[in-house]
Write an enzyme that holds these catalytic residues in place. Structure first.
Site, mmCIF file in Angstrom:
data_model
loop_
_atom_site.group_PDB
_atom_site.id
_atom_site.type_symbol
_atom_site.label_atom_id
_atom_site.label_comp_id
_atom_site.label_asym_id
_atom_site.label_seq_id
_atom_site.Cartn_x
_atom_site.Cartn_y
_atom_site.Cartn_z
ATOM 1 N N CYS A 120 38.691 45.323 37.349
ATOM 2 C CA CYS A 120 39.530 44.428 36.554
ATOM 3 C C CYS A 120 40.118 45.244 35.416
ATOM 4 O O CYS A 120 39.691 46.369 35.151
ATOM 5 C CB CYS A 120 38.721 43.245 36.037
ATOM 6 S SG CYS A 120 39.743 41.888 35.397
ATOM 7 N N CYS A 122 40.643 43.758 32.171
ATOM 8 C CA CYS A 122 40.482 43.101 30.866
ATOM 9 C C CYS A 122 39.708 43.936 29.858
ATOM 10 O O CYS A 122 39.976 43.865 28.654
ATOM 11 C CB CYS A 122 39.842 41.727 31.037
ATOM 12 S SG CYS A 122 38.204 41.735 31.770
ATOM 13 N N CYS A 130 43.685 40.447 32.208
ATOM 14 C CA CYS A 130 43.226 41.104 33.431
ATOM 15 C C CYS A 130 44.331 41.825 34.185
ATOM 16 O O CYS A 130 44.141 42.222 35.337
ATOM 17 C CB CYS A 130 42.559 40.078 34.345
ATOM 18 S SG CYS A 130 41.144 39.263 33.578
ATOM 19 N N LYS A 204 37.007 32.224 41.287
ATOM 20 C CA LYS A 204 36.590 32.459 39.901
ATOM 21 C C LYS A 204 37.310 31.446 39.022
ATOM 22 O O LYS A 204 38.539 31.429 38.941
ATOM 23 C CB LYS A 204 36.941 33.879 39.469
ATOM 24 C CG LYS A 204 36.522 34.214 38.038
ATOM 25 C CD LYS A 204 36.855 35.663 37.731
ATOM 26 C CE LYS A 204 36.476 36.032 36.305
ATOM 27 N NZ LYS A 204 36.812 37.443 35.995
ATOM 28 N N ARG A 214 32.243 38.097 27.104
ATOM 29 C CA ARG A 214 33.370 38.727 26.411
ATOM 30 C C ARG A 214 32.922 39.447 25.151
ATOM 31 O O ARG A 214 33.563 40.404 24.723
ATOM 32 C CB ARG A 214 34.449 37.680 26.145
ATOM 33 C CG ARG A 214 35.091 37.223 27.452
ATOM 34 C CD ARG A 214 35.992 36.027 27.321
ATOM 35 N NE ARG A 214 36.457 35.634 28.662
ATOM 36 C CZ ARG A 214 37.077 34.500 28.927
ATOM 37 N NH1 ARG A 214 37.310 33.627 27.958
ATOM 38 N NH2 ARG A 214 37.457 34.224 30.168
ATOM 39 N N GLU A 247 41.491 29.862 48.317
ATOM 40 C CA GLU A 247 41.385 31.204 47.733
ATOM 41 C C GLU A 247 40.452 32.086 48.563
ATOM 42 O O GLU A 247 40.752 33.244 48.843
ATOM 43 C CB GLU A 247 40.864 31.116 46.289
ATOM 44 C CG GLU A 247 41.896 30.670 45.272
ATOM 45 C CD GLU A 247 42.788 31.809 44.819
ATOM 46 O OE1 GLU A 247 42.756 32.896 45.435
ATOM 47 O OE2 GLU A 247 43.524 31.610 43.835
ATOM 48 N N LYS A 262 32.174 32.039 41.041
ATOM 49 C CA LYS A 262 31.804 32.285 39.650
ATOM 50 C C LYS A 262 32.434 31.199 38.787
ATOM 51 O O LYS A 262 33.635 30.950 38.908
ATOM 52 C CB LYS A 262 32.314 33.664 39.217
ATOM 53 C CG LYS A 262 31.988 34.033 37.779
ATOM 54 C CD LYS A 262 32.570 35.410 37.423
ATOM 55 C CE LYS A 262 32.218 35.765 35.981
ATOM 56 N NZ LYS A 262 32.815 37.035 35.566
ATOM 57 N N SER A 288 27.155 34.646 31.893
ATOM 58 C CA SER A 288 26.586 34.885 30.560
ATOM 59 C C SER A 288 26.250 33.606 29.816
ATOM 60 O O SER A 288 25.218 33.521 29.143
ATOM 61 C CB SER A 288 27.552 35.725 29.728
ATOM 62 O OG SER A 288 28.806 35.062 29.574
ATOM 63 N N TYR A 327 21.929 38.255 34.810
ATOM 64 C CA TYR A 327 21.404 39.125 33.755
ATOM 65 C C TYR A 327 19.887 39.063 33.699
ATOM 66 O O TYR A 327 19.260 39.878 33.037
ATOM 67 C CB TYR A 327 22.026 38.732 32.409
ATOM 68 C CG TYR A 327 23.535 38.795 32.454
ATOM 69 C CD1 TYR A 327 24.195 40.004 32.303
ATOM 70 C CD2 TYR A 327 24.292 37.661 32.716
ATOM 71 C CE1 TYR A 327 25.574 40.084 32.392
ATOM 72 C CE2 TYR A 327 25.668 37.728 32.810
ATOM 73 C CZ TYR A 327 26.306 38.942 32.651
ATOM 74 O OH TYR A 327 27.673 39.019 32.760
#
Length: 341
Positions: A120, A122, A130, A204, A214, A247, A262, A288, A327
């Site tokens: 990506c 970003c 992005c 996504k 972020r 998609e 996601k 996150s 995570y």
């Protein structure tokens, strides 16, 4: 048959019986560990909104991944934080960029680990979007710029190729540009990397669960004249499930080897529908914000963190995810292997 002939509780009486008929399993090999890498040495910057998560220099990353491997984690996905950013995201596709450096180090020091890479722009653009910003001819509010889909595709393909050259096992485009899987596949195949799989972030959503990421990736859209304030122009509307399936179908047709939904928990209905309709390996990203909510509640003593983590990841698997990006990967692997009490 009427009660008492049917008593479902009979098979719940002991752990041995429950284990005997358990329908869904969760094991360390089902987990993919997202990690953030940045330039420097001996750097271990804590991410304030994600307790237990760090921005790591390559040397610290290798040490962390070695610990994860010992716990049973067998897959990681890397996100790079470059030293310099610019409008074109130049460091995203540099052969000596931070992610290629990390890939080479991991393949040398932890050769049994599957190394995936996020593809990506970003983290690398100075505006935080992005792709490449350009004035749109299609109209829109005021003088707002838009991410130009077709200008971005060649750069994503170059980024994926840089990762493949460095030794990435899997590349994972997360940008949500139309046609990016086909562009990446053509670039990889043309350079002789036809055996490198693509894990597409196929569905996504432009949801509200990405804020802590972020912070960690330093990738939030910046405020500025004409710069879109969010990513709703290219990430999916959370209201749409039929579009999500479309998609995924498009990415499969373009050559995706694996597909992802996601975020995970708020979109488990999408995970199930994708699993039922498509035969490719399917991943769910426990993002996150989901991680941070569990951490915050656990720190206040409101929940049993370990039990909630394992239940959450198990439910992602039950919905149909073959892989779960989380995570909590190392923590969960330690719990599952009995190495953490």
């Amino acid at each position: 048959m009427p009660f008492p002939q049917h008593r479902p509780r009979r098979m719940r009486r002991t752990e041995a019986l429950r284990s005997l008929v358990r329908e869904t399993t969760l094991a360390p090999q089902h987990l993919v560990w997202p990690l953030f890498v940045l330039p420097g040495t001996k750097v271990r910057n804590p991410v304030k909104s994600m307790p237990g998560v760090f921005q790591l220099s390559v040397d610290e990353l290798v040490a962390e991944v070695q610990q994860g491997f010992e716990a049973g984690v067998r897959s990681v996905i890397l996100f790079g934080i470059p030293e310099h950013k610019d409008p074109q995201g130049t460091e995203a596709y540099a052969d000596d960029g931070i992610v290629p450096q990390a890939i080479r180090a991991l393949k040398e020091r932890v050769p049994g680990m599957v190394v995936m890479t996020d593809v990506c722009m970003c983290e690398y653009t100075d505006h935080g979007h992005c792709g490449i910003l350009k004035a749109s001819k299609a109209g829109g509010p005021g003088n707002e710029l838009q991410v130009d889909n077709d200008l971005t595709l060649p750069l994503l393909a170059k980024e994926a190729l840089a990762h493949a050259r460095a030794g990435a096992d899997i590349v994972a485009p997360s940008d949500m540009m139309d046609g990016r899987v086909a562009a990446i596949r053509a670039e990889l195949d043309g350079a002789g990397y036809q055996d490198v799989p693509i894990l597409s972030y196929a569905a996504k959503f432009a949801g509200a669960f990405y804020g802590p990421f972020r912070d960690a990736a330093e990738s939030a859209p910046v405020e500025g004249p004409g710069i879109p304030k969010d990513r709703k122009g290219y990430q999916m509307d959370p209201a749409n499930w039929r579009e999500a399936l479309r998609e995924v179908e498009l990415d499969v047709a373009e050559g995706a080897d694996m597909i992802m939904v996601k975020p995970a928990v708020p979109y488990l209905d999408i995970v199930r529908q994708v699993r039922d309709r498509f035969d490719l390996p399917t991943a769910a990203y426990h993002v996150s914000g989901e991680y941070a909510m569990i951490k915050a509640a656990a720190e206040r003593g409101w929940i049993d963190e370990d039990r909630v983590v394992l239940e959450t990841l198990l439910c992602c698997r039950r919905a149909g995810a073959d892989l779960v990006l989380t995570y909590y990967a190392k923590h969960a692997a330690q719990l599952l292997s009995g190495k953490k009490r």
